[in-house]
Design an enzyme around this catalytic site. Structure first.
Site, short mmCIF file in Angstrom:
data_model
loop_
_atom_site.label_atom_id
_atom_site.label_comp_id
_atom_site.label_asym_id
_atom_site.label_seq_id
_atom_site.Cartn_x
_atom_site.Cartn_y
_atom_site.Cartn_z
CG MET A 23 -2.02 -1.02 1.16
SD MET A 23 -3.12 -0.89 2.57
CE MET A 23 -3.79 0.74 2.31
CG ASP A 136 -4.50 -7.77 9.23
OD1 ASP A 136 -4.36 -9.01 9.17
OD2 ASP A 136 -3.70 -6.98 8.69
#
Length: 586
Positions: A23, A136
């Site tokens: 990212m 996550d």
């Protein structure tokens, strides 16, 4: 292109890179005004250009910035600079649990793991109560600071507030997918079903299994095989790899149940059950010193991973797995399997209000409850197993305390309580009992209805001591709210009156009574400030039914703006009797 040391970005000065991933890049940066270094994640331009992602990034970063918990990595700021989105968080010099685990290939000690699991469970429940899922949870997102002078570590859950872009099905295949997240993901998350906090509980249980054994729950380098086992293969017993930990098998079996309804009610219930089964108590001092510190790996992020994104719970999503075959044969189609992330769906309720990060903040310490049966009947009225969430902001020696009742069926009326102040090690530094609270004339919760709030302003902490958390013990009686006929006080036209230069800001508005007057009422205002949520209160004497009386809460002149009024509540205080036996007095 990575930024070089000394480069300016969004007002920050780049000190050095910390890591990079699918990212973007993460840097250690110098804050532009404060003598503080932060971790700055700068997202790639193509990620920042995604309109749907941008919307979710802003929403989730804003929600995460309001999380004020000693075990959640603080989100300081977010924004856009030079067409790139960025988010700034606290920088922790230490090690993550994945790195620590490499020094214990056969598994860490039970004490070490219990300490980590308990801290993360507390953080997750706090976030879940405010409508935010993590999605996550894994060892790499659990940070442990360097030991302090007492050889104790702080434990943090990282990576709240980072939304991921919706993956293009043509660009994310099984060949470039790492096991990363899927090694810990709950079956319902992989299937794109409704999610709640029990999905994070599953990931925490899978993390606990990994920390205790040194081996992932389903050990396979093929992510498709891992997904298939999460969906259909019973979790292996902990005792298969560590026979000495057989007493923990039942707890992990429940936490790793395929059906969320068969798991524990929340993450702390799981952690408490694990502690009970182990016959020991977690302590931060159980975490050993590491041979190295966090460097780039602390913030590394695997190249694009499949995640199910949300900002609140429950969330309805389209199926996340698509490919050439159905789930029943998913393990046979690895070459053609793709992962698609669905856009966030609507939610039924907004997140609960919570205090913002402040000079010193703390969060709820739920009243302990037996935690062995996830399907146990709810506590009966009067049972102290009912929980009240406690959050606070400390300004100097003054505490602003907020109570929230998350129960939907029971509440409190004129309830005495005890409030313990704990330091960072968990030791009690003061116990404010129900005989009267130093710094405040209030010694009673006048009313705390279901999903309601109550607050105290300017409770005194021991001089010069920092309070890390509060522990509330209800000594009064829980009441079935359907049986309570409490006179209601209503607040209208509430607003913050700015500092006039001599008295400090305050909150004004009108309070009225619907029935049963004349009665006294307590008005409690919660105001978000730069240092956290402050509580401002006032009494209104002998309020008549239908009367619109102007009120002004006391000023909080030790705090400067900007100010944002979060909420104002009012409760009747002068009532004889409890529950259906209410009679008015003044």
């Amino acid at each position: 292109m990575p930024l070089s040391p000394g480069t300016g970005f969004a007002g920050y000065t780049i000190v050095r890179p910390l890591g990079s991933g699918g990212m973007g890049h993460v840097y250690l940066v110098q804050h532009p005004r404060l003598p503080r270094q932060d971790a700055l994640k700068v997202l790639r331009t193509d990620v920042s250009d995604d309109g749907e992602f941008r919307e979710r990034f802003i929403q989730e970063a804003d929600l995460a910035s309001a999380l004020s918990h000693p075990n959640i990595l603080t989100v300081h700021d977010r924004g856009e600079y030079d067409e790139q989105l960025w988010i700034a968080t606290a920088y922790i010099d230490g090690i993550d649990a994945a790195q620590l685990m490499r020094e214990h290939p056969a598994g860490m000690s039970v004490d070490q793991v219990l300490t980590i699991v308990t801290a993360i469970a507390n953080a997750l429940d706090y976030a879940h109560d405010r409508g935010l899922l993590h999605r996550d949870v894994k060892p790499a997102n659990i940070l442990l600071s360097q030991p302090d002078k007492d050889r104790q570590r702080r434990i943090y859950l990282a990576d709240f507030g980072i939304a991921r872009p919706i993956a293009d099905a043509s660009g994310l295949t099984a060949t470039n997918l790492t096991v990363g997240t899927v090694a810990y993901a709950a079956p319902e998350q992989l299937m794109g079903e409704d999610l709640d906090g029990r999905a994070d509980q599953y990931a925490l249980a899978a993390t606990a299994h990994h920390l205790l054994t040194g081996t992932p729950l389903y050990d396979n380098t093929n992510p498709v095989a891992v997904i298939s086992r999460h969906l259909s293969t019973p979790a292996p017993a902990l005792s298969e790899r560590r026979p000495d930990l057989a007493p923990l098998d039942g707890v992990l079996h429940t936490g790793l149940a395929k059906d969320p309804a068969e798991r524990f009610a929340n993450c702390m219930t799981f952690a408490q059950a694990l502690t009970t089964a182990a016959g020991t108590s977690p302590t931060r001092s159980a975490i050993p010193q590491a041979a190295h510190t966090i460097a780039a790996e602390k913030y590394r992020e695997p190249a694009a991973q499949p995640l199910v994104e949300s900002t609140q719970r429950p969330i309805r999503r389209r199926p996340v797995i698509v490919g050439a075959a159905a789930v029943a044969v998913v393990a046979l189609v690895a070459a053609s399997l793709y992962f698609v992330l669905a856009r966030s769906g609507s939610t039924d309720q907004p997140p609960s209000a919570s205090s913002t990060a402040g000079a010193v903040n703390g969060t709820r310490k739920p009243v302990p409850a037996p935690a062995v049966d996830p399907n146990a009947e709810p506590a009966a009225p009067g049972n102290t197993a009912r929980q009240v969430e406690v959050s606070f902001t400390q300004i100097g020696d003054s505490l602003n305390v907020r109570l929230h009742n998350p129960n939907l069926d029971v509440g409190l009326v004129r309830s005495p309580f005890e409030l313990a102040l704990l330091d960072d090690s968990g030791a009690i530094i003061a116990n404010l009992g129900d005989q009267g609270l130093p710094g405040s004339p209030v010694s009673t919760i006048y009313q705390l209805p279901p999903n309601g709030d109550f607050g105290f302003s300017s409770l005194d902490a021991p001089k010069g001591r920092t309070v890390a958390s509060l522990e509330l013990t209800i000594t009064g009686q829980w009441l079935e709210w359907s049986d309570v006929d409490a006179p209601q006080a209503t607040v209208t036209d509430a607003a913050v009156v700015d500092d006039a230069g001599y008295s400090g800001p305050s909150v004004t508005g009108r309070v009225s009574l619907d029935a049963g007057g004349p009665l006294n009422a307590l008005v409690v205002a919660f105001v978000k400030t730069a240092v956290g949520t402050v509580v401002s209160t006032t009494f209104s004497d002998c309020l008549q039914v239908g009367q619109q009386r102007v009120f002004e809460t006391k000023s909080f002149d030790d705090v400067r703006g900007p100010y944002e009024l979060e909420s104002v509540v009012a409760y009747v205080t002068s009532v004889n009797g409890i529950g259906p036996a209410y009679t008015p007095s003044c």
